[in-house]
Design a protein around this motif. Structure first.
Motif, PDB file in Angstrom:
ATOM      1  N   LEU A  43       0.165  -1.908   6.547  1.00 58.11           N
ATOM      2  CA  LEU A  43      -1.119  -2.198   5.903  1.00 58.11           C
ATOM      3  C   LEU A  43      -2.223  -1.504   6.694  1.00 58.11           C
ATOM      4  N   ASP A  44      -3.127  -0.844   5.985  1.00 56.42           N
ATOM      5  CA  ASP A  44      -4.162  -0.056   6.661  1.00 56.42           C
ATOM      6  C   ASP A  44      -5.413  -0.020   5.790  1.00 56.42           C
ATOM      7  N   GLN A  90       0.829  -1.203   0.000  1.00 52.41           N
ATOM      8  CA  GLN A  90       0.000   0.000   0.000  1.00 52.41           C
ATOM      9  C   GLN A  90       0.866   1.257   0.000  1.00 52.41           C
ATOM     10  N   TYR A  91       1.923   1.224   0.790  1.00 53.52           N
ATOM     11  CA  TYR A  91       2.832   2.360   0.916  1.00 53.52           C
ATOM     12  C   TYR A  91       4.251   1.831   0.777  1.00 53.52           C
ATOM     13  N   ASN A  92       5.132   2.636   0.193  1.00 54.54           N
ATOM     14  CA  ASN A  92       6.533   2.238   0.156  1.00 54.54           C
ATOM     15  C   ASN A  92       7.077   2.206   1.577  1.00 54.54           C
ATOM     16  N   PRO A  93       7.725   1.111   1.989  1.00 55.80           N
ATOM     17  CA  PRO A  93       8.355   1.093   3.313  1.00 55.80           C
ATOM     18  C   PRO A  93       9.340   2.252   3.450  1.00 55.80           C
ATOM     19  N   GLU A  94       9.429   2.809   4.662  1.00 53.01           N
ATOM     20  CA  GLU A  94      10.304   3.959   4.883  1.00 53.01           C
ATOM     21  C   GLU A  94      11.774   3.578   4.839  1.00 53.01           C
ATOM     22  N   THR A 124       1.461  -4.163  10.846  1.00 56.18           N
ATOM     23  CA  THR A 124       2.819  -3.982  10.350  1.00 56.18           C
ATOM     24  C   THR A 124       3.395  -5.370  10.111  1.00 56.18           C
ATOM     25  N   VAL A 125       3.924  -5.590   8.914  1.00 52.83           N
ATOM     26  CA  VAL A 125       4.499  -6.883   8.553  1.00 52.83           C
ATOM     27  C   VAL A 125       5.992  -6.697   8.314  1.00 52.83           C
TER      28      VAL A 125
END
Length: 200
Positions: free
Chosen positions: A55-56, A14-18, A147-148
Motif C-alpha cells: 500500500l502506498d 493497489q497493486y497485484n501482489p508479486e 506492507t500487509v
C-alpha cells in the motif's frame, strides 16, 4: 459479504501482489501409515493462501488527494484489518443483552469473505492472520506506505453448510480446476514418460 448488512464491500489491492503462496493438505481417512486400505478422502484438502499487499499513498499525495493528505493509507489498512474483527455493533448488542440478564451470548458470526484472484479463482476464505509493517508516515503519523501480509484458509464444502453462499462458490472453484486440469494431462503418456500407463 454480510447478509445482514448488504451490499457486499470490496477492498481492491493497489497493486497485484508479486507472489501468491498456496498450500494444500489432503484430508484422508486413517493415518499416513495405515496400509490396510486405499487412500480415502474425507473432504476437500485444507488449502491455505498467503499474499503480501503493498500500500502506498505517494501517487495520491502528488495529486493532492485530500484523503491521502490527511489520512494516508489508513482507510485501506483499516478495511483490511477489520476482516478479523467482529462488528462493534454486534459487541455492543451482546454486551447489552448480557447486562440485561441473558446468560449465554453466542460467538460473533463473521461475514463471508471472498478472495478474488482473477476470473477463475473466486474463493471463500477465512482470514487467519494479518501482519502489518508500516514504513513511512505523514506529519500527523498517519501511515503512507505499508506492507500487509494476509494469511487465509480456504473454506470448502467440508467447512460450510450446503445452503451457505460460500458452499456453491467453492464448488465452482473446484470445478474450474477440474476443467483446467484437462489441459495438463499428456495426450500420449507412454511416449512422454516411457511407460505404458494403460496397463495399470
Amino acid at each position: 459479504m454480510d447478509s445482514g448488512n448488504p451490499p457486499a464491500k470490496t477492498i481492491a489491492f493497489q497493486y497485484n501482489p508479486e507472489t501468491l503462496k498456496r498450500s494444500l493438505k489432503p484430508q484422508v481417512l486413517g493415518g499416513q501409515d495405515d496400509r490396510a486400505q486405499a487412500v480415502r478422502f474425507t473432504g476437500a484438502p485444507v488449502e491455505t493462501l498467503s499474499v503480501e499487499v503493498e500500500l502506498d499513498a505517494t501517487d495520491a499525495l502528488e495529486k493532492g488527494d485530500p484523503t491521502a493528505v490527511s489520512l494516508g493509507i489508513y482507510p485501506l489498512l483499516s478495511a483490511l484489518e477489520l476482516l478479523v474483527y467482529p462488528r462493534s455493533s454486534q459487541v455492543v448488542s451482546s454486551t447489552s443483552l448480557l447486562n440485561s440478564g441473558v446468560l449465554e451470548i453466542g460467538p460473533y458470526v463473521a461475514p463471508l469473505t471472498l478472495f478474488v484472484w482473477g476470473q477463475k479463482r473466486v474463493i471463500p476464505v477465512s482470514v487467519t492472520g494479518v501482519s502489518v509493517t508500516e514504513q513511512a508516515f505523514n506529519q500527523s503519523l498517519s501511515p503512507i506506505q505499508a506492507t500487509v501480509s494476509l494469511e487465509m484458509r480456504v473454506l470448502s464444502y467440508s467447512d460450510l453448510a450446503a445452503g451457505a453462499p460460500g458452499y456453491s462458490q467453492f464448488l465452482v472453484y473446484q470445478q474450474a480446476k477440474e476443467a483446467m486440469s484437462r489441459g495438463g494431462f499428456s495426450a500420449n503418456a507412454s511416449q512422454t514418460i516411457g511407460v505404458d500407463t494403460t496397463q495399470f
